[in-house]
Enzyme design. Structure first.
Site, PDB file in Angstrom:
ATOM      1  CG  HIS A 223      -0.338   0.079   2.537  1.00 28.08           C
ATOM      2  ND1 HIS A 223       0.556  -0.848   3.030  1.00 28.08           N
ATOM      3  CD2 HIS A 223      -0.462   1.018   3.520  1.00 28.08           C
ATOM      4  CE1 HIS A 223       0.933  -0.496   4.242  1.00 28.08           C
ATOM      5  NE2 HIS A 223       0.339   0.636   4.559  1.00 28.08           N
TER       6      HIS A 223
ATOM      7  CG  ASP B 202       4.699   3.225   7.660  1.00 25.37           C
ATOM      8  OD1 ASP B 202       3.772   3.789   7.058  1.00 25.37           O
ATOM      9  OD2 ASP B 202       4.509   2.260   8.426  1.00 25.37           O
ATOM     10  CG  HIS B 203       4.293   0.230   4.191  1.00 23.57           C
ATOM     11  ND1 HIS B 203       4.347  -1.132   4.397  1.00 23.57           N
ATOM     12  CD2 HIS B 203       3.760   0.759   5.320  1.00 23.57           C
ATOM     13  CE1 HIS B 203       3.866  -1.419   5.597  1.00 23.57           C
ATOM     14  NE2 HIS B 203       3.494  -0.289   6.176  1.00 23.57           N
TER      15      HIS B 203
ATOM     16  CG  HIS C  65      -0.256   4.288   5.145  1.00 21.79           C
ATOM     17  ND1 HIS C  65      -0.987   3.382   5.865  1.00 21.79           N
ATOM     18  CD2 HIS C  65      -1.063   5.378   4.974  1.00 21.79           C
ATOM     19  CE1 HIS C  65      -2.191   3.888   6.116  1.00 21.79           C
ATOM     20  NE2 HIS C  65      -2.254   5.085   5.591  1.00 21.79           N
TER      21      HIS C  65
ATOM     22  CG  HIS D  76      -3.967  -0.545   6.623  1.00 19.90           C
ATOM     23  ND1 HIS D  76      -3.754  -0.499   7.976  1.00 19.90           N
ATOM     24  CD2 HIS D  76      -2.999   0.239   6.071  1.00 19.90           C
ATOM     25  CE1 HIS D  76      -2.709   0.266   8.236  1.00 19.90           C
ATOM     26  NE2 HIS D  76      -2.249   0.737   7.090  1.00 19.90           N
TER      27      HIS D  76
END
Length: 244
Positions: A60, A64-65, A62, A136
């Site tokens: 996904h 932090d990814h 976000h 999520h």
């Protein structure tokens, strides 16, 4: 198959755990799942290096990814690499287009191929992969590599995801917080244990760990173990797991 946890942490750094990145390698094939902050450095520390990662599979979008996605593109360009494929859920092309609008000087530096996937079966970097939609706060996909490895992505614990992972030799599963944190979009140990109960899984590694979990690993394992009696461990950055 070799699975290396490049980053087992979350959006809140601990100093020891970088953000999400998992390297999957098998018979000359390599794919990087997610590319959070610090993953570029961990690639070098792992001995694999960014030169040898030509495909990124995103769960996904976000931060932090995906935070090291553009730095990965730049590093590959500077190293003379000419190609990168980025595969992910719907919106991945817009994400890359907008990043390159902000950093306009990076446009056209490498041959960037972007592909969007939906739940179901597809091939990436020579791997046959099945995707499953998680629960999520953004659209997010879990990925399964045959009967060898499954990564939950970010998700609440729920029966559908547990069913999706069942039968895997190794599962990496989000377990962001201990039980006393009131959280949605991520599982606590008790919730995860309840959904895993009765499932046949070879080994589970808990990942996406917030600082709240520091010093509380034993109680988290006990909470899961009250419902699920399988092999559960904590992922650590740069830990490699061999799966046959």
């Amino acid at each position: 198959m070799r699975v290396t946890f490049l980053g087992s942490g979350s959006a809140m750094p601990t100093g020891e755990r970088f953000q999400t990145g998992i390297l999957v390698q098998d018979d000359g094939r390599t794919v990087l799942i997610d590319c959070g902050s610090g993953v570029l450095h961990r690639l070098q520390q792992s001995g694999v290096g960014y030169e040898n990662v030509s495909t990124v599979l995103l769960t996904h979008h976000h931060l932090d990814h995906v935070a090291d996605l553009l730095p990965l593109i730049k590093a590959r360009w500077l190293a003379g690499e000419e190609h990168l494929e980025v595969v992910g859920p719907q919106g991945t092309k817009s994400l890359l287009d907008e990043l390159l609008e902000v950093h306009e000087y990076m446009q056209g530096k490498i041959d960037l191929q972007v592909r969007e996937v939906v739940p179901g079966e597809f091939s990436v970097a020579g791997f046959d992969v099945t995707a499953y939609e998680t629960r999520h706060s953004l659209p997010c996909l879990a990925y399964r590599f045959g009967d060898l490895f499954t990564f939950s992505g970010d998700s609440e614990a729920f029966a559908g995801l547990a069913n999706f992972a069942e039968g895997s030799a190794v599962v990496a599963h989000d377990c962001s917080f201990p039980d006393d944190v009131d959280v949605s979009n991520h599982p606590t140990p008790d919730a995860l244990g309840r959904e895993l109960a009765g499932r046949e899984i070879g080994r589970i590694y808990l990942t996406h760990l917030y600082p709240h979990t520091d010093g509380r690993h034993e109680e988290m394992l006990e909470s899961i173990g009250a419902h699920y009696d399988g092999d559960v461990r904590f992922a650590e950055d740069l830990k490699t797991v061999s799966i046959e």
